[in-house]
Design a protein around this motif. Structure first.
Motif, PDB file in Angstrom:
ATOM      1  N   ALA A  15      41.226  73.441  39.482  1.00 49.99           N
ATOM      2  CA  ALA A  15      40.640  72.999  38.221  1.00 49.99           C
ATOM      3  C   ALA A  15      41.262  73.744  37.050  1.00 49.99           C
ATOM      4  CB  ALA A  15      39.129  73.217  38.238  1.00 49.99           C
ATOM      5  N   THR A  16      41.541  75.029  37.215  1.00 49.00           N
ATOM      6  CA  THR A  16      42.174  75.818  36.154  1.00 49.00           C
ATOM      7  C   THR A  16      43.576  75.319  35.865  1.00 49.00           C
ATOM      8  OG1 THR A  16      40.880  77.774  36.770  1.00 49.00           O
ATOM      9  CG2 THR A  16      42.884  78.139  35.475  1.00 49.00           C
ATOM     10  N   VAL A  17      44.325  75.048  36.907  1.00 44.91           N
ATOM     11  CA  VAL A  17      45.690  74.550  36.720  1.00 44.91           C
ATOM     12  C   VAL A  17      45.659  73.178  36.054  1.00 44.91           C
ATOM     13  CG1 VAL A  17      47.792  73.787  37.917  1.00 44.91           C
ATOM     14  CG2 VAL A  17      46.598  75.865  38.656  1.00 44.91           C
ATOM     15  N   ASP A  18      44.795  72.283  36.545  1.00 51.68           N
ATOM     16  CA  ASP A  18      44.740  70.927  36.003  1.00 51.68           C
ATOM     17  C   ASP A  18      44.246  70.908  34.558  1.00 51.68           C
ATOM     18  OD1 ASP A  18      45.595  70.064  38.471  1.00 51.68           O
ATOM     19  OD2 ASP A  18      43.596  69.532  39.198  1.00 51.68           O
ATOM     20  N   ALA A  19      43.308  71.814  34.231  1.00 53.81           N
ATOM     21  CA  ALA A  19      42.758  71.842  32.870  1.00 53.81           C
ATOM     22  C   ALA A  19      43.632  72.628  31.911  1.00 53.81           C
ATOM     23  CB  ALA A  19      41.350  72.435  32.892  1.00 53.81           C
ATOM     24  N   GLY A  20      44.404  73.562  32.441  1.00 53.13           N
ATOM     25  CA  GLY A  20      45.301  74.352  31.590  1.00 53.13           C
ATOM     26  C   GLY A  20      44.706  75.636  31.055  1.00 53.13           C
ATOM     27  N   LYS A  53      50.293  83.476  35.818  1.00 53.55           N
ATOM     28  CA  LYS A  53      50.640  84.485  34.814  1.00 53.55           C
ATOM     29  C   LYS A  53      49.801  84.212  33.584  1.00 53.55           C
ATOM     30  CE  LYS A  53      55.422  85.268  36.296  1.00 53.55           C
ATOM     31  NZ  LYS A  53      56.847  85.194  35.884  1.00 53.55           N
ATOM     32  N   ARG A  54      49.076  85.216  33.145  1.00 50.04           N
ATOM     33  CA  ARG A  54      48.138  85.047  32.046  1.00 50.04           C
ATOM     34  C   ARG A  54      48.708  85.652  30.767  1.00 50.04           C
ATOM     35  NH1 ARG A  54      46.253  85.871  36.931  1.00 50.04           N
ATOM     36  NH2 ARG A  54      44.239  85.090  37.653  1.00 50.04           N
ATOM     37  N   THR A  55      48.679  84.895  29.683  1.00 51.46           N
ATOM     38  CA  THR A  55      49.021  85.403  28.363  1.00 51.46           C
ATOM     39  C   THR A  55      47.831  85.146  27.451  1.00 51.46           C
ATOM     40  OG1 THR A  55      49.962  83.332  27.530  1.00 51.46           O
ATOM     41  CG2 THR A  55      51.438  84.789  28.758  1.00 51.46           C
ATOM     42  N   THR A  56      47.899  85.618  26.241  1.00 48.59           N
ATOM     43  CA  THR A  56      46.769  85.430  25.322  1.00 48.59           C
ATOM     44  C   THR A  56      46.580  83.973  24.943  1.00 48.59           C
ATOM     45  OG1 THR A  56      48.240  85.892  23.476  1.00 48.59           O
ATOM     46  CG2 THR A  56      46.963  87.747  24.362  1.00 48.59           C
ATOM     47  N   ARG A  57      47.617  83.156  25.090  1.00 46.72           N
ATOM     48  CA  ARG A  57      47.544  81.767  24.643  1.00 46.72           C
ATOM     49  C   ARG A  57      47.585  80.748  25.770  1.00 46.72           C
ATOM     50  NH1 ARG A  57      51.656  81.013  19.713  1.00 46.72           N
ATOM     51  NH2 ARG A  57      49.928  80.433  18.372  1.00 46.72           N
ATOM     52  N   LYS A  58      48.192  81.102  26.894  1.00 47.56           N
ATOM     53  CA  LYS A  58      48.432  80.080  27.903  1.00 47.56           C
ATOM     54  C   LYS A  58      48.510  80.679  29.303  1.00 47.56           C
ATOM     55  CE  LYS A  58      51.268  75.935  28.404  1.00 47.56           C
ATOM     56  NZ  LYS A  58      52.462  75.197  27.934  1.00 47.56           N
ATOM     57  N   LEU A  59      48.232  79.831  30.288  1.00 39.92           N
ATOM     58  CA  LEU A  59      48.417  80.185  31.690  1.00 39.92           C
ATOM     59  C   LEU A  59      49.696  79.545  32.212  1.00 39.92           C
ATOM     60  CD1 LEU A  59      44.796  79.609  33.048  1.00 39.92           C
ATOM     61  CD2 LEU A  59      45.850  81.801  32.506  1.00 39.92           C
TER      62      LEU A  59
END
Length: 307
Positions: A15-20, A53-59
């Motif tokens: 769900a995280t990957v699909d939702a972004g 990989k987690r950044t402040t703006r995007k996965l």
């Protein structure tokens, strides 16, 4: 050995990957964002690999994460199918049938089978691919592949649906030039159409009452696949060996002639091939049963036309 992660964690991850994002995934799942991020982190700990990989703006998916997401999506889809079909008594097909078949057999036989199948079960959907390339069933979401010919032992599960005959055909005009010939090798100097999909597209050994007769045709046209060879034969470009399911209607209508019907070529098998160790959904079982019944009807209907 690492224990397999539970299905809930797979759902949070996909769900995280699909939702972004964790936020949008949490909204879709109806849980707190902290629950989603914590479950994904636990999943990475269990697998001992970084998936995101987690950044402040995007996965961003890692390469391992991309591969895992593909597999996890299949696992969750099959799990949903399993629970859904268990609730419906294991016999009512649901979801989307994914099937691949060779282009010639797909257009001639599988397409009508898909149409009939969906008419029987209106709630179903189908995702079909008609291509002569061999699809790797382990690394894709294809549930069943239809394969023709003489299959090597691949370790995959398979079910024989029927067989097809190989027929030497041409237009009536070309057949008139061969009326006095009695053996296949006498046709070697006529124009031939080869099919590059075949290992030996112009080398054929015919059998008649235990006697073999070999002919190596002289190619006038080389086609890249069966539909192209079929079109060239219909246009009068030469002789060719084609499957019965491709040419039966042409022979019945008089567009093509089956040359030297007393001489036969080896029959090929028609198989449903399944991925190994994957849940066999009701939609797959019902579709394969339907296709096998249609093959039986086709072989008995077409047999008198091509002899």
């Amino acid at each position: 050995m690492t224990d397999a992660p539970n299905l809930n964690r797979l759902r949070y991850f996909t769900a995280t990957v699909d939702a972004g994002s964790f936020t949008r995934a949490a909204e879709r799942l109806g849980v707190a964002k902290t629950v989603v991020s914590h479950q994904v982190a636990r999943l990475e700990e269990e697998l001992r690999v970084t998936l995101l990989k987690r950044t402040t703006r995007k996965l961003h998916l890692t390469e391992a994460g991309r591969r895992f997401h593909e597999r996890a999506s299949v696992i969750l889809r099959d799990a949903d199918d399993a629970f859904g079909e268990a609730a419906l008594g294991l016999e009512t097909p649901t979801g989307t049938l994914t099937v691949t078949a060779p282009s010639d057999y797909g257009r001639t036989v599988v397409a009508p089978a898909i149409a009939e199948f969906l008419s029987r079960f209106p709630g179903l959907r189908a995702d079909v691919t008609f291509d002569d390339a061999i699809v790797d069933l382990i690394d894709t979401e294809v549930e069943v592949a239809i394969r023709l010919g003489w299959l090597a032992d691949s370790g995959l599960q398979m079910r024989r649906l029927g067989s097809f005959r190989q027929l030497l055909v041409c237009t009536p005009a070309l057949a008139a030039r061969a009326t006095r010939l009695t053996n296949p090798h006498e046709l070697r100097d006529m124009s031939w159409i080869g099919n590059r999909l075949l290992r030996h597209p112009l080398d054929w050994t015919f059998t008649n009452d235990g006697v073999d007769d070999r002919v190596v045709g002289q190619p006038t046209i080389m086609a890249d696949k069966t539909p192209a060879a079929h079109a060239c034969v219909l246009a009068g470009g030469g002789l060719s060996v084609l499957p019965d399911f491709v040419v039966a209607s042409d022979i019945a209508a008089g567009r093509l002639v089956h040359l030297m019907p007393a001489w036969s070529l080896p029959e090929g098998g028609i198989y449903a091939v399944y991925p190994e160790a994957r849940f066999r959904s009701a939609r797959v079982r019902h579709f394969v049963d339907l296709l096998r019944d249609m093959e039986y009807r086709r072989s008995h209907r077409d047999a008198p036309l091509v002899r």
